[in-house]
Design an enzyme around this catalytic site. Structure first.
Site, mmCIF file in Angstrom:
data_model
loop_
_atom_site.group_PDB
_atom_site.id
_atom_site.type_symbol
_atom_site.label_atom_id
_atom_site.label_comp_id
_atom_site.label_asym_id
_atom_site.label_seq_id
_atom_site.Cartn_x
_atom_site.Cartn_y
_atom_site.Cartn_z
ATOM 1 C CG ASP A 67 -0.339 -0.519 2.487
ATOM 2 O OD1 ASP A 67 0.905 -0.480 2.605
ATOM 3 O OD2 ASP A 67 -1.071 -0.955 3.380
ATOM 4 C CG ASP A 136 -9.325 -1.065 11.500
ATOM 5 O OD1 ASP A 136 -8.360 -1.775 11.134
ATOM 6 O OD2 ASP A 136 -9.645 -0.016 10.907
ATOM 7 C CG HIS A 138 -6.166 -2.058 8.648
ATOM 8 N ND1 HIS A 138 -6.320 -0.869 9.326
ATOM 9 C CD2 HIS A 138 -4.827 -2.291 8.657
ATOM 10 C CE1 HIS A 138 -5.139 -0.423 9.714
ATOM 11 N NE2 HIS A 138 -4.217 -1.262 9.326
ATOM 12 C CD GLU A 143 -8.909 1.369 7.680
ATOM 13 O OE1 GLU A 143 -8.885 0.349 8.399
ATOM 14 O OE2 GLU A 143 -8.309 2.423 7.977
#
Ligand code: F6R
Length: 260
Positions: A67, A136, A138, A143
């Site tokens: 990313d 979370d 990810h 997400e």
């Protein structure tokens, strides 16, 4: 999915290096998918040491970014390209022309994302994709609510992820809102997916990913569908796993020929 529970952060890095070493020997021009953040750093240090000692080589390998932030110049200290160069690729014998990432500076970002997908195909696919996990759940910057079959695209970070990453920037306001990330479908196409998580703060997301339902609300749970996924955790990160005893038994009794 195989879950490898080891006592320490260093032990986790050693297991990941073993998997990467195997992947680098699998094809003449192997492709390593690289993640940023704190989790892979001990692994990168061990890789640099192994290359320095002549035990490992990236001479024929390519590295592909998982990313990248949108809106930061590529040479910004917090760009993911700079991170990977600083901690891995500039320190080993990888040809700098073979470090690839999505062109986040392109005017046409969707076309740049499609071009990155095409590049991964032309390289013959990713042999091993290294992953961390966010608080979370990810992976990459997929997400919660990300499509489980998504490909490389632009995503908006959650406030929680921006707060988690603010430690690398001067202030929360400096953390970009947008990123380009390999999609969950892109990650799933890697021949081997290796997620490394250490520390008690990762116990919840690891348990949700490994033992919770397959759900877009925990993007890392997509690894449950992967034919070759390895989750490497230290004891604190393993503390939420109900079947921890079973995973330890499996690993202890693993036939040597099987490898990671
Ligand atoms: C980084 C990435 C993220 C991180 C995750 C965990 O390239 O894609 O998914 O792996 O946010 O970050 P750390 O390891 O810093 O806890």
């Amino acid at each position: 999915m195989e879950v490898v529970i080891v006592p320490t952060v260093q032990d986790a890095a050693a297991v990941v290096v073993e998997a990467i070493t195997a992947a680098l020997h699998r094809r003449p021009a192997p492709v390593l998918g690289v993640a940023t953040g704190s989790s892979p750093l001990p692994t990168y240090r061990l890789l640099v040491t192994a290359v320095g000692a002549g035990r490992l080589s990236f001479a024929t390998a390519s590295a592909v970014l998982l990313d990248e932030y949108v809106g930061l110049p590529l040479d910004h200290p917090q760009s993911y390209r700079t991170f990977i160069r600083t901690h891995l690729t500039d320190l080993v014998d990888l040809d700098p022309r073979r470090l690839h990432g999505p062109d986040v500076g392109a005017d046409d970002l969707p076309a740049a994302c499609a071009a990155y997908e095409q590049l991964l195909l032309e390289l013959g696919g990713v042999d091993l994709q290294l992953l961390g996990i966010g608080s979370d759940g990810h992976i990459g910057f997929n997400e919660p609510s990300s499509s489980l079959t998504s490909r490389t695209r632009i995503k908006t970070l959650t406030e929680q992820t921006r707060r988690d990453n603010a430690r690398f920037f001067g202030a929360l306001g400096e953390v970009p809102r947008h990123v380009v990330t390999q999609g969950l479908g892109t990650i799933a196409a890697a021949r081997h997916a290796v997620l490394v998580a250490t520390g008690a703060a990762k116990a919840g997301p690891v348990a949700a990913a490994v033992e919770g339902p397959l759900t877009a609300m925990c993007p890392a749970s997509v690894l449950q569908l992967h034919p070759h996924a390895t989750v490497v955790v230290d004891e604190p990160a393993a503390s939420g796993l109900r079947l921890a005893g079973y995973y330890r038994d499996v690993f202890a009794a693993k036939p040597a020929w099987q490898g990671l």
